[in-house]
Write an enzyme that holds these catalytic residues in place. Structure first.
Site, short mmCIF file in Angstrom:
data_model
loop_
_atom_site.label_atom_id
_atom_site.label_comp_id
_atom_site.label_asym_id
_atom_site.label_seq_id
_atom_site.Cartn_x
_atom_site.Cartn_y
_atom_site.Cartn_z
N ASN A 1 5.37 2.17 -6.03
CA ASN A 1 5.66 1.87 -7.42
C ASN A 1 4.70 2.55 -8.40
OD1 ASN A 1 7.45 0.63 -9.14
ND2 ASN A 1 6.30 -1.26 -9.29
N ARG B 1 12.42 -3.89 -8.34
CA ARG B 1 11.01 -3.58 -8.59
C ARG B 1 10.83 -3.28 -10.07
NH1 ARG B 1 8.15 -1.90 -4.09
NH2 ARG B 1 6.33 -2.22 -5.42
N LYS C 1 4.50 5.57 4.74
CA LYS C 1 3.86 4.27 4.87
C LYS C 1 3.81 3.79 6.32
CE LYS C 1 5.48 3.13 0.23
NZ LYS C 1 6.24 2.21 -0.64
N ARG D 1 14.24 9.13 10.26
CA ARG D 1 14.83 8.41 9.13
C ARG D 1 14.10 8.65 7.82
NH1 ARG D 1 15.11 3.81 12.93
NH2 ARG D 1 13.24 2.97 11.92
N PRO E 1 0.83 -1.20 0.00
CA PRO E 1 0.00 0.00 0.00
C PRO E 1 0.86 1.26 0.00
CG PRO E 1 -0.81 -1.59 1.59
CD PRO E 1 0.50 -2.11 1.11
N GLU E 2 0.45 2.23 -0.78
CA GLU E 2 1.21 3.48 -0.86
C GLU E 2 0.69 4.47 0.17
OE1 GLU E 2 2.55 4.71 -4.67
OE2 GLU E 2 2.20 2.76 -5.60
#
Length: 310
Positions: free
Chosen positions: A208, A300, A52, A166, A2-3
């Protein structure tokens, strides 16, 4: 995976149905039993997302930190006051569309391992857990089950701050200075921009689909080193990510094409019409007609138009 738009929708879902309520927290699977014990019988104060990452903050300063990863998903269910998306996470269909029940629109929890009743039916509490439920949250009005997440941890506020430190800026926050920080992080790296947009330390939340579609819409070659971009182009990438991901939060699915390309007009895009290049390898580009390409980059699949993005 999931984005970012899905995680922000999740945060909104938790805020709407659980914030201000004391929750029963358990781990039917057992893997999160110690963490669940720390959170059990405490009030959820706030649900937030960054990229995310999902954070549920409780009244005693402990947070539930969840990263769904490739296989994680939440499902929800409850009474007529318990509204929201049915199931968010994997598995999903193209576009990460979240579905609602046509016959029981007041109910949620229609995803894998969840159940919903009929309109007006009384709520009798959560069903028996189905599958490997890592954590279950229960209020007087409904429940949420988590399965398959990469990260599910009870952490302190200081530990949450380390996680956030981060990460790059999140287009869905778009706070003052975020655009400039994204440009700075992008332009200082010699790595291909197609990889940098998936690097969560550069920008948080892009996956993606958004990576492919934003690069196409801004006519940027995915293999261009970040350091070779100018600040104007980098800024356009940020602005388009803000716009596209905001649409995803609003619509509950990723649609990056305009209504002019939808066979149903303003009624919405079918899955095959929702994207310019994502999963359209070998098909003609919607803009120039050249075949859409696909290549492996960073383990990917990357989709792009060799004609428009050069």
């Amino acid at each position: 995976m999931p984005e970012g738009h899905s995680i922000h929708r999740l945060a909104r879902q938790f805020q709407d149905v659980f914030a201000g309520r004391v929750l029963e927290v358990s781990s039917p699977q057992g893997r999160f039993a110690a963490g669940a014990a720390l959170l059990d019988c405490h009030e959820l104060l706030e649900a937030t997302a960054h990229g995310k990452q999902l954070f549920l903050r409780f009244d005693h300063g402990v947070l539930l930190h969840v990263h769904l990863g490739l296989y994680g998903a939440w499902s929800f269910g409850g009474d007529e006051s318990f509204r929201g998306a049915s199931s968010i996470g994997a598995p999903r269909r193209i576009g990460e569309r979240e579905t609602f029940s046509q016959d029981a629109e007041q109910d949620v929890g229609l995803g894998a391992g969840s159940r919903a009743g009929s309109p007006g039916s009384s709520y009798a509490g959560p069903p028996e857990p189905v599958g490997a439920v890592r954590v279950r949250l229960v209020s007087a009005n409904g429940w949420a089950d988590l399965r398959g997440a990469t990260t599910c941890a009870a952490i302190t506020q200081a530990e949450a701050a380390v996680v956030l430190a981060r990460l790059g800026p999140d287009p869905l926050h778009n706070r003052p200075g975020d655009r400039e920080e994204f440009i700075r992080r992008l332009l200082r790296r010699k790595t291909a921009v197609g990889l940098l947009l998936m690097d969560q330390s550069v920008v948080a939340g892009i996956g993606n689909i958004y990576r492919a579609e934003v690069l196409f819409r801004q006519r940027v070659d995915p293999w261009t080193p970040g350091s070779s971009l100018d600040a104007e182009t980098a800024g356009r990438l940020w602005d388009d990510a803000v716009a596209a991901m905001s649409d995803g939060v609003r619509d509950g699915r990723i649609v990056t094409t305009p209504p002019a390309l939808w066979s149903g007009g303003n009624a919405g895009a079918f899955d095959g019409e929702a994207h310019f290049v994502y999963k359209r390898q070998g098909q003609p580009c919607r803009r120039c007609g050249e075949a859409v390409g696909m290549a492996e980059i960073g383990a990917r699949k990357l989709y792009w138009c060799p004609g428009c993005q050069n």
